[in-house]
Structures are given as structure tokens and as C-alpha cells.
Design a protein around this motif. Sequence first.
Motif, mmCIF file in Angstrom:
data_model
loop_
_atom_site.group_PDB
_atom_site.id
_atom_site.type_symbol
_atom_site.label_atom_id
_atom_site.label_comp_id
_atom_site.label_asym_id
_atom_site.label_seq_id
_atom_site.Cartn_x
_atom_site.Cartn_y
_atom_site.Cartn_z
ATOM 1 N N ALA A 68 -51.208 34.923 5.739
ATOM 2 C CA ALA A 68 -49.351 34.418 5.849
ATOM 3 C C ALA A 68 -49.462 32.778 6.433
ATOM 4 C CB ALA A 68 -48.897 34.907 7.056
ATOM 5 N N ALA A 69 -50.838 31.874 6.685
ATOM 6 C CA ALA A 69 -50.560 30.659 6.464
ATOM 7 C C ALA A 69 -49.739 29.904 6.397
ATOM 8 C CB ALA A 69 -52.641 30.572 7.415
ATOM 9 N N PRO A 70 -50.759 29.800 4.779
ATOM 10 C CA PRO A 70 -50.356 28.811 3.904
ATOM 11 C C PRO A 70 -48.776 29.242 3.827
ATOM 12 C CG PRO A 70 -52.563 29.598 2.908
ATOM 13 C CD PRO A 70 -51.287 30.379 4.407
ATOM 14 N N ALA A 71 -48.051 29.697 3.721
ATOM 15 C CA ALA A 71 -46.322 29.806 4.143
ATOM 16 C C ALA A 71 -45.738 28.900 5.149
ATOM 17 C CB ALA A 71 -45.862 31.103 3.774
ATOM 18 N N ALA A 72 -46.630 29.475 6.386
ATOM 19 C CA ALA A 72 -46.147 29.079 8.268
ATOM 20 C C ALA A 72 -45.933 27.801 8.125
ATOM 21 C CB ALA A 72 -47.113 29.811 9.126
ATOM 22 N N PHE A 73 -47.034 26.443 7.506
ATOM 23 C CA PHE A 73 -46.779 25.773 7.256
ATOM 24 C C PHE A 73 -45.945 24.929 6.695
ATOM 25 C CE2 PHE A 73 -51.871 25.539 7.494
ATOM 26 C CZ PHE A 73 -51.903 25.213 9.161
ATOM 27 N N ALA A 74 -45.965 25.137 5.348
ATOM 28 C CA ALA A 74 -44.778 24.823 5.006
ATOM 29 C C ALA A 74 -43.588 24.972 5.402
ATOM 30 C CB ALA A 74 -44.329 25.051 3.418
ATOM 31 N N HIS A 107 -40.076 22.403 6.199
ATOM 32 C CA HIS A 107 -40.282 22.818 4.814
ATOM 33 C C HIS A 107 -41.195 21.627 3.880
ATOM 34 C CE1 HIS A 107 -36.348 24.929 5.070
ATOM 35 N NE2 HIS A 107 -37.221 25.500 6.030
ATOM 36 N N ALA A 108 -41.746 20.953 4.826
ATOM 37 C CA ALA A 108 -43.520 19.443 4.134
ATOM 38 C C ALA A 108 -43.937 20.609 3.197
ATOM 39 C CB ALA A 108 -44.068 19.619 4.985
ATOM 40 N N TRP A 109 -44.003 20.302 1.567
ATOM 41 C CA TRP A 109 -44.700 20.707 0.679
ATOM 42 C C TRP A 109 -45.136 19.613 -0.371
ATOM 43 C CZ3 TRP A 109 -42.985 21.617 -3.609
ATOM 44 C CH2 TRP A 109 -42.079 21.551 -4.443
ATOM 45 N N TYR A 131 -42.745 16.545 -0.508
ATOM 46 C CA TYR A 131 -41.267 16.936 -0.366
ATOM 47 C C TYR A 131 -41.214 17.436 0.752
ATOM 48 C CZ TYR A 131 -40.799 16.725 -5.174
ATOM 49 O OH TYR A 131 -41.707 16.208 -6.589
ATOM 50 N N VAL A 132 -39.669 16.980 1.707
ATOM 51 C CA VAL A 132 -39.105 16.956 3.173
ATOM 52 C C VAL A 132 -38.524 18.058 3.640
ATOM 53 C CG1 VAL A 132 -39.992 15.068 3.959
ATOM 54 C CG2 VAL A 132 -40.513 17.545 5.476
ATOM 55 N N GLU A 133 -37.953 17.901 3.877
ATOM 56 C CA GLU A 133 -36.449 18.044 5.102
ATOM 57 C C GLU A 133 -36.195 17.539 6.080
ATOM 58 O OE1 GLU A 133 -34.313 22.076 4.936
ATOM 59 O OE2 GLU A 133 -34.918 22.665 2.662
ATOM 60 N N ILE A 134 -35.207 16.562 6.497
ATOM 61 C CA ILE A 134 -34.806 15.658 7.910
ATOM 62 C C ILE A 134 -33.701 15.628 7.941
ATOM 63 C CG2 ILE A 134 -35.428 13.729 9.159
ATOM 64 C CD1 ILE A 134 -36.960 13.110 6.424
ATOM 65 N N THR A 135 -33.934 16.413 9.113
ATOM 66 C CA THR A 135 -32.432 16.822 9.896
ATOM 67 C C THR A 135 -31.934 15.791 11.134
ATOM 68 O OG1 THR A 135 -32.199 19.024 8.703
ATOM 69 C CG2 THR A 135 -30.323 18.271 11.256
#
Length: 157
Positions: A13-19, A32-34, A48-52
Amino acid sequence: MKRLILTTILILAAPAAFACETVKIGDLTIEHAWSKATIGAERPAVFYVEITNAGSSDDALVGIATPAAGMPMLHETVVTDGVASMPHAMSVPVPAGQMVQLAPGGYHGMLMGLTTALKAGDTFPITLTFEKAGEVTVNVDVLPLRSEGPDCADAGQ
């Protein structure tokens, strides 16, 4: 035996947890940094990433830095007369009360001069520098080359 099963689940599960990790700095939330896997180190990678911005004043992403690339830069995809180009962007506006995505077809990070090829399942740190909020480091998950982004619903996000 239970410990072995739990350890295996956590590793998978670790890779999905980082993103899907959420990092906050001031009024900004980064999620959601990927990146995508690369064919080799000679070709640039993307970020790519989301910033709020939950605050009442505008901010801007003014730089990125990572040990994974010698020349990380912010770019924007621009289409003029049906021809796409990706000029350097001095900054990415993060308006108050809005969410901004660095995503395919818009603003994104270009990671040139990779230190090594990026492989699906890898992670690397990237430091984002904001005009007002300052610097924050997030973990970037490397997804398969054909990926369209992390599926955070599967990671409990």
C-alpha cells in the motif's frame, strides 16, 4: 504470521499512500503528488500535484527542487493555432479559495537532467517554494508510464 501479513499489506500500500498524502503549509494543502515512469534518464519526467488555497489571500508556486533531477522547472502547456508548446512558467498562481492542479495539458513540472530513470513504484521528494507560504517538501509517487493519475479512493482518501 499476523505480523508478516500486516507488513506485506503495508509495503504493497505504500506507493499509493505517498501519492495520496496530504501536506499543509499555512493556508495551502498539497495533495496527490505524482510523476510518470520514464524510459530512461535521458528523457525528462513530469510532476503533477493539486494545491488548494483555503486562505483569503492569493499565493503562487514560484519554484520546485528535487534531488531526482538536475533541472526541475515549472512549465505551462499552451496551444496556439493548434500547435502545443510548453514554455517555462515563472510562477503558477494559487488564488485564494481555489484549487489549482499541475496536470497534463496545463501547468506542470518538468524534471530535466534526471539522476536516474524513474520506475513505477519509486518515490522521490520534491520541495515546492511558494511566494508567501514558503517551502514544503512532499513525496512524489512514480506511477506507470500510461497512468492518468493516482487513485486515492483505493488508498482510503
